[in-house]
Every structure is written in structure tokens, then in C-alpha cells.
Design a protein around this motif. Structure first.
Motif, PDB file in Angstrom:
ATOM      1  N   ASP A   7       0.848  -1.193   0.000  1.00  9.16           N
ATOM      2  CA  ASP A   7       0.000   0.000   0.000  1.00  9.16           C
ATOM      3  C   ASP A   7       0.879   1.237   0.000  1.00  9.16           C
ATOM      4  O   ASP A   7       1.940   1.261   0.604  1.00  9.16           O
ATOM      5  N   GLY A   8       0.449   2.267  -0.677  1.00  7.41           N
ATOM      6  CA  GLY A   8       1.228   3.491  -0.732  1.00  7.41           C
ATOM      7  C   GLY A   8       2.374   3.406  -1.719  1.00  7.41           C
ATOM      8  O   GLY A   8       3.281   4.224  -1.703  1.00  7.41           O
ATOM      9  N   ILE A   9       2.364   2.395  -2.566  1.00  7.52           N
ATOM     10  CA  ILE A   9       3.359   2.212  -3.618  1.00  7.52           C
ATOM     11  C   ILE A   9       4.784   2.158  -3.047  1.00  7.52           C
ATOM     12  O   ILE A   9       5.722   2.698  -3.592  1.00  7.52           O
ATOM     13  N   CYS A  10       4.936   1.483  -1.918  1.00  7.09           N
ATOM     14  CA  CYS A  10       6.251   1.293  -1.309  1.00  7.09           C
ATOM     15  C   CYS A  10       6.647  -0.171  -1.441  1.00  7.09           C
ATOM     16  O   CYS A  10       5.800  -1.051  -1.410  1.00  7.09           O
ATOM     17  N   PRO A  11       7.942  -0.449  -1.599  1.00 13.26           N
ATOM     18  CA  PRO A  11       8.355  -1.845  -1.670  1.00 13.26           C
ATOM     19  C   PRO A  11       8.188  -2.529  -0.317  1.00 13.26           C
ATOM     20  O   PRO A  11       8.386  -1.912   0.728  1.00 13.26           O
ATOM     21  N   VAL A  12       7.792  -3.794  -0.353  1.00 16.44           N
ATOM     22  CA  VAL A  12       7.692  -4.609   0.857  1.00 16.44           C
ATOM     23  C   VAL A  12       8.515  -5.870   0.639  1.00 16.44           C
ATOM     24  O   VAL A  12       8.847  -6.232  -0.490  1.00 16.44           O
ATOM     25  N   SER A  13       8.834  -6.559   1.716  1.00 16.49           N
ATOM     26  CA  SER A  13       9.757  -7.692   1.606  1.00 16.49           C
ATOM     27  C   SER A  13       9.083  -9.033   1.351  1.00 16.49           C
ATOM     28  O   SER A  13       9.731  -9.975   0.925  1.00 16.49           O
ATOM     29  N   THR A  14       7.787  -9.140   1.616  1.00 21.10           N
ATOM     30  CA  THR A  14       7.110 -10.424   1.414  1.00 21.10           C
ATOM     31  C   THR A  14       5.858 -10.243   0.578  1.00 21.10           C
ATOM     32  O   THR A  14       5.222  -9.185   0.590  1.00 21.10           O
ATOM     33  N   ILE A  15       5.483 -11.297  -0.110  1.00 21.50           N
ATOM     34  CA  ILE A  15       4.294 -11.248  -0.947  1.00 21.50           C
ATOM     35  C   ILE A  15       3.023 -11.156  -0.098  1.00 21.50           C
ATOM     36  O   ILE A  15       1.998 -10.652  -0.547  1.00 21.50           O
ATOM     37  N   ASP A  16       3.096 -11.616   1.154  1.00 25.92           N
ATOM     38  CA  ASP A  16       1.928 -11.560   2.040  1.00 25.92           C
ATOM     39  C   ASP A  16       1.471 -10.137   2.310  1.00 25.92           C
ATOM     40  O   ASP A  16       0.284  -9.892   2.518  1.00 25.92           O
TER      41      ASP A  16
END
Length: 96
Positions: free
Chosen positions: A28-37
Motif C-alpha cells: 500500500d502506498g506504492i512502497c516496496p515490501v519484503s514479502t508477498i503476504d
């Protein structure tokens, strides 16, 4: 013996493959996250420039259906789109 070594080297070259895309999970917020969950979509970016000096970008919803296609001047997470970008509804019907 020499033929065996040459054959082994040639076969190893066939199995070596360079990575041609980068994959990012976008939250959300077009930020990278580390997991697909915790991702809302998956972004793949070509690492090889097209003849137009752009990189192909494809985004998918987490269920692997198409979300967006386009081209970027950059091949990292911070995209600079160039040209037409096509967005898709979750049912894969397109809208611009």
C-alpha cells in the motif's frame, strides 16, 4: 579426457542464465515490501533495454492476473514511465 572437460564446460554454459528481470513486491502506498503476504501487487522490470532505450514494466495483482504494462526510462523501483501505460481491472479488462 580433454574432450570430456570441453563438453562439461560447454554444458555448464548452457545451464548458466543471466537474470533478465527484477521483481519487486509493492505494498500500500506504492512502497516496496519484503514479502508477498504484505504486497498488493508484484512488479517485474526488464534489465535489458529495448531499442527505444526503455525497460519493459509489468505489474500483476497478487493472484497473478495482469495489473499494468508499460515502459520506463529507469529499471529500478522508482519508475519514470515513458509512453503509453495500460492499466487493467482485476478481471483483466484494460483501461488507460
Amino acid at each position: 579426457m580433454k574432450t570430456f572437460i570441453i563438453t562439461a564446460l560447454l554444458l555448464s554454459v548452457l545451464f548458466c542464465q543471466a537474470q533478465e528481470t527484477s521483481t519487486y513486491y509493492v505494498g500500500d502506498g506504492i512502497c516496496p515490501v519484503s514479502t508477498i503476504d504484505s504486497a498488493v501487487c508484484i512488479r517485474t522490470i526488464s534489465l535489458i533495454k529495448s531499442p527505444e532505450n526503455t525497460y519493459a514494466v509489468t505489474e500483476y495483482y497478487v493472484d497473478k492476473s495482469l495489473k499494468k504494462t508499460g515502459n520506463s526510462l529507469t529499471n529500478n523501483f522508482r519508475l519514470r514511465y515513458q509512453g503509453e501505460v495500460i492499466n487493467y481491472y482485476p478481471n483483466e479488462k484494460s483501461f488507460l
